[in-house]
Design a protein around this motif. Structure first.
Motif, PDB file in Angstrom:
ATOM      1  N   LEU A   1      -2.422   4.894   8.153  1.00  0.00           N
ATOM      2  CA  LEU A   1      -1.438   4.700   7.085  1.00  0.00           C
ATOM      3  C   LEU A   1      -1.530   5.803   6.028  1.00  0.00           C
ATOM      4  N   ILE A   2      -2.732   6.083   5.553  1.00  0.00           N
ATOM      5  CA  ILE A   2      -2.835   7.057   4.448  1.00  0.00           C
ATOM      6  C   ILE A   2      -2.485   8.464   4.907  1.00  0.00           C
ATOM      7  N   ARG A   3      -2.727   8.754   6.191  1.00  0.00           N
ATOM      8  CA  ARG A   3      -2.366  10.094   6.677  1.00  0.00           C
ATOM      9  C   ARG A   3      -0.867  10.258   6.845  1.00  0.00           C
ATOM     10  N   ALA A   4      -0.147   9.139   6.856  1.00  0.00           N
ATOM     11  CA  ALA A   4       1.314   9.204   6.971  1.00  0.00           C
ATOM     12  C   ALA A   4       2.001   9.107   5.604  1.00  0.00           C
ATOM     13  N   LEU A   5       1.236   8.915   4.537  1.00  0.00           N
ATOM     14  CA  LEU A   5       1.839   8.812   3.198  1.00  0.00           C
ATOM     15  C   LEU A   5       2.293  10.186   2.714  1.00  0.00           C
ATOM     16  N   ALA A   6       3.350  10.183   1.922  1.00  0.00           N
ATOM     17  CA  ALA A   6       3.843  11.433   1.337  1.00  0.00           C
ATOM     18  C   ALA A   6       3.409  11.561  -0.122  1.00  0.00           C
ATOM     19  N   ILE A   7       2.531  10.671  -0.547  1.00  0.00           N
ATOM     20  CA  ILE A   7       2.023  10.698  -1.925  1.00  0.00           C
ATOM     21  C   ILE A   7       0.498  10.774  -1.878  1.00  0.00           C
ATOM     22  N   PRO A   8      -0.142  11.262  -2.957  1.00  0.00           N
ATOM     23  CA  PRO A   8      -1.605  11.335  -2.942  1.00  0.00           C
ATOM     24  C   PRO A   8      -2.247   9.960  -3.123  1.00  0.00           C
ATOM     25  N   CYS A   9      -3.449   9.823  -2.621  1.00  0.00           N
ATOM     26  CA  CYS A   9      -4.171   8.567  -2.835  1.00  0.00           C
ATOM     27  C   CYS A   9      -5.670   8.827  -2.863  1.00  0.00           C
ATOM     28  N   LYS A  10      -6.381   7.883  -3.474  1.00  0.00           N
ATOM     29  CA  LYS A  10      -7.834   7.841  -3.363  1.00  0.00           C
ATOM     30  C   LYS A  10      -8.159   6.606  -2.539  1.00  0.00           C
ATOM     31  N   VAL A  11      -9.321   6.601  -1.915  1.00  0.00           N
ATOM     32  CA  VAL A  11      -9.641   5.450  -1.069  1.00  0.00           C
ATOM     33  C   VAL A  11     -10.955   4.796  -1.493  1.00  0.00           C
ATOM     34  N   ASP A  12     -11.027   3.521  -1.246  1.00  0.00           N
ATOM     35  CA  ASP A  12     -12.256   2.773  -1.462  1.00  0.00           C
ATOM     36  C   ASP A  12     -12.238   1.580  -0.497  1.00  0.00           C
ATOM     37  N   PHE A  13     -13.352   0.874  -0.432  1.00  0.00           N
ATOM     38  CA  PHE A  13     -13.447  -0.241   0.514  1.00  0.00           C
ATOM     39  C   PHE A  13     -14.156  -1.434  -0.111  1.00  0.00           C
TER      40      PHE A  13
ATOM     41  N   VAL B   1     -15.339 -17.549   0.849  1.00  0.00           N
ATOM     42  CA  VAL B   1     -15.296 -16.096   0.963  1.00  0.00           C
ATOM     43  C   VAL B   1     -16.278 -15.512  -0.047  1.00  0.00           C
ATOM     44  N   VAL B   2     -17.127 -14.613   0.404  1.00  0.00           N
ATOM     45  CA  VAL B   2     -18.112 -13.986  -0.484  1.00  0.00           C
ATOM     46  C   VAL B   2     -18.005 -12.477  -0.357  1.00  0.00           C
ATOM     47  N   LEU B   3     -17.999 -11.805  -1.498  1.00  0.00           N
ATOM     48  CA  LEU B   3     -17.919 -10.352  -1.501  1.00  0.00           C
ATOM     49  C   LEU B   3     -19.299  -9.777  -1.172  1.00  0.00           C
ATOM     50  N   THR B   4     -19.376  -8.929  -0.159  1.00  0.00           N
ATOM     51  CA  THR B   4     -20.683  -8.342   0.190  1.00  0.00           C
ATOM     52  C   THR B   4     -20.739  -6.844  -0.088  1.00  0.00           C
ATOM     53  N   LYS B   5     -19.578  -6.230  -0.337  1.00  0.00           N
ATOM     54  CA  LYS B   5     -19.568  -4.831  -0.794  1.00  0.00           C
ATOM     55  C   LYS B   5     -18.435  -4.653  -1.784  1.00  0.00           C
ATOM     56  N   ASP B   6     -18.800  -4.186  -2.965  1.00  0.00           N
ATOM     57  CA  ASP B   6     -17.822  -3.999  -4.034  1.00  0.00           C
ATOM     58  C   ASP B   6     -17.184  -2.606  -3.924  1.00  0.00           C
ATOM     59  N   ILE B   7     -16.053  -2.408  -4.604  1.00  0.00           N
ATOM     60  CA  ILE B   7     -15.491  -1.060  -4.703  1.00  0.00           C
ATOM     61  C   ILE B   7     -16.358  -0.228  -5.654  1.00  0.00           C
ATOM     62  N   GLU B   8     -16.192   1.088  -5.538  1.00  0.00           N
ATOM     63  CA  GLU B   8     -17.000   1.992  -6.372  1.00  0.00           C
ATOM     64  C   GLU B   8     -16.120   2.780  -7.335  1.00  0.00           C
ATOM     65  N   THR B   9     -14.854   2.378  -7.443  1.00  0.00           N
ATOM     66  CA  THR B   9     -13.862   3.081  -8.250  1.00  0.00           C
ATOM     67  C   THR B   9     -13.401   2.158  -9.368  1.00  0.00           C
ATOM     68  N   SER B  10     -13.140   2.729 -10.543  1.00  0.00           N
ATOM     69  CA  SER B  10     -12.553   1.919 -11.599  1.00  0.00           C
ATOM     70  C   SER B  10     -11.055   1.786 -11.328  1.00  0.00           C
ATOM     71  N   ILE B  11     -10.546   0.562 -11.322  1.00  0.00           N
ATOM     72  CA  ILE B  11      -9.132   0.365 -10.984  1.00  0.00           C
ATOM     73  C   ILE B  11      -8.304  -0.031 -12.205  1.00  0.00           C
TER      74      ILE B  11
END
Ligand code: PRP
Length: 181
Positions: A51-63, A79-89
């Motif tokens: 998906l991100i490689r087909a976007l025509a706009i810039p993006c940053k990624v996180d998981f 549901v329990v979060l086991t890995k948080d994002i590392e970016t301020s949103i």
């Protein structure tokens, strides 16, 4: 896996075409902006990469990674979060990317959790949507394909951690799911 009885549901070509369409729509909707695309591990990583490689706009990624406790193929709602994002949103435009919406419990939890961090906007993009299985009402903003009930694998989706690598999406025969759960 070789012995798993399965039928093709979406070919590589069909997936490729649909992902291009979705990326086109998202690029139009976010013209002139930069997205932060957050993938839900593990299932979303292949869809998100295309998906991100087909976007025509810039993006940053996180998981993020979540654990959903339940028996077999059914999630329980715990549901329990086991890995948080590392970016301020805060103040940013967020696109949350999932491989599949099933009961809706995972995405309901994740959307509420991300909203607490005050993004400017938050939309959800799901490759597959099993609408009839909802336990809570949840609508994704972008959906690749709506599918009927049935266990699907490939293109990031697994069955007991098998079959994520397959470039197509397959539906498993129900007997296989019951025997191996
Ligand atoms: C799947 C899928 C979603 C969730 C959807 O994840 O990737 O995160 O289940 O189900 P729900 O709508 O009923 O909550 P899974 O727990 O299989 O983990 P995985 O992504 O690591 O395969």
């Amino acid at each position: 896996m070789d012995k798993m009885d399965k039928e093709i549901l979406f070919s590589r070509d069909a997936i490729g075409r649909r992902v291009q369409e979705m990326a086109g729509q998202i690029s139009d909707d976010y013209q002139g902006r930069e997205l932060i695309v957050i993938g839900v591990l593990k299932g979303a990583f292949i869809f998100m990469a295309d998906l991100i490689r087909a976007l025509a706009i810039p993006c940053k990624v996180d998981f993020v990674r979540i654990a959903s406790y339940g028996a077999g193929s059914e999630s329980s709602g715990k549901v329990v979060l086991t890995k948080d994002i590392e970016t301020s949103i805060k103040g940013r435009d967020i696109l949350l990317v999932e491989d599949i919406v099933d009961t809706g419990l995972t995405l309901t939890y994740l959307v509420n959790w991300l909203k607490e961090r005050n993004p400017n906007s938050l939309r959800v993009c799901a490759f597959l949507d099993k609408r009839k299985r909802r336990k809570v009402s949840f609508e994704a903003d972008y959906v690749g394909f709506t599918i009927e009930d049935g266990f699907v694998v490939g293109y990031g989706l697994d069955f007991n951690e098998q079959a994520r690598f397959l470039p197509e999406v397959y539906i498993l025969k129900q007997e296989d799911v019951e025997v191996k759960e």
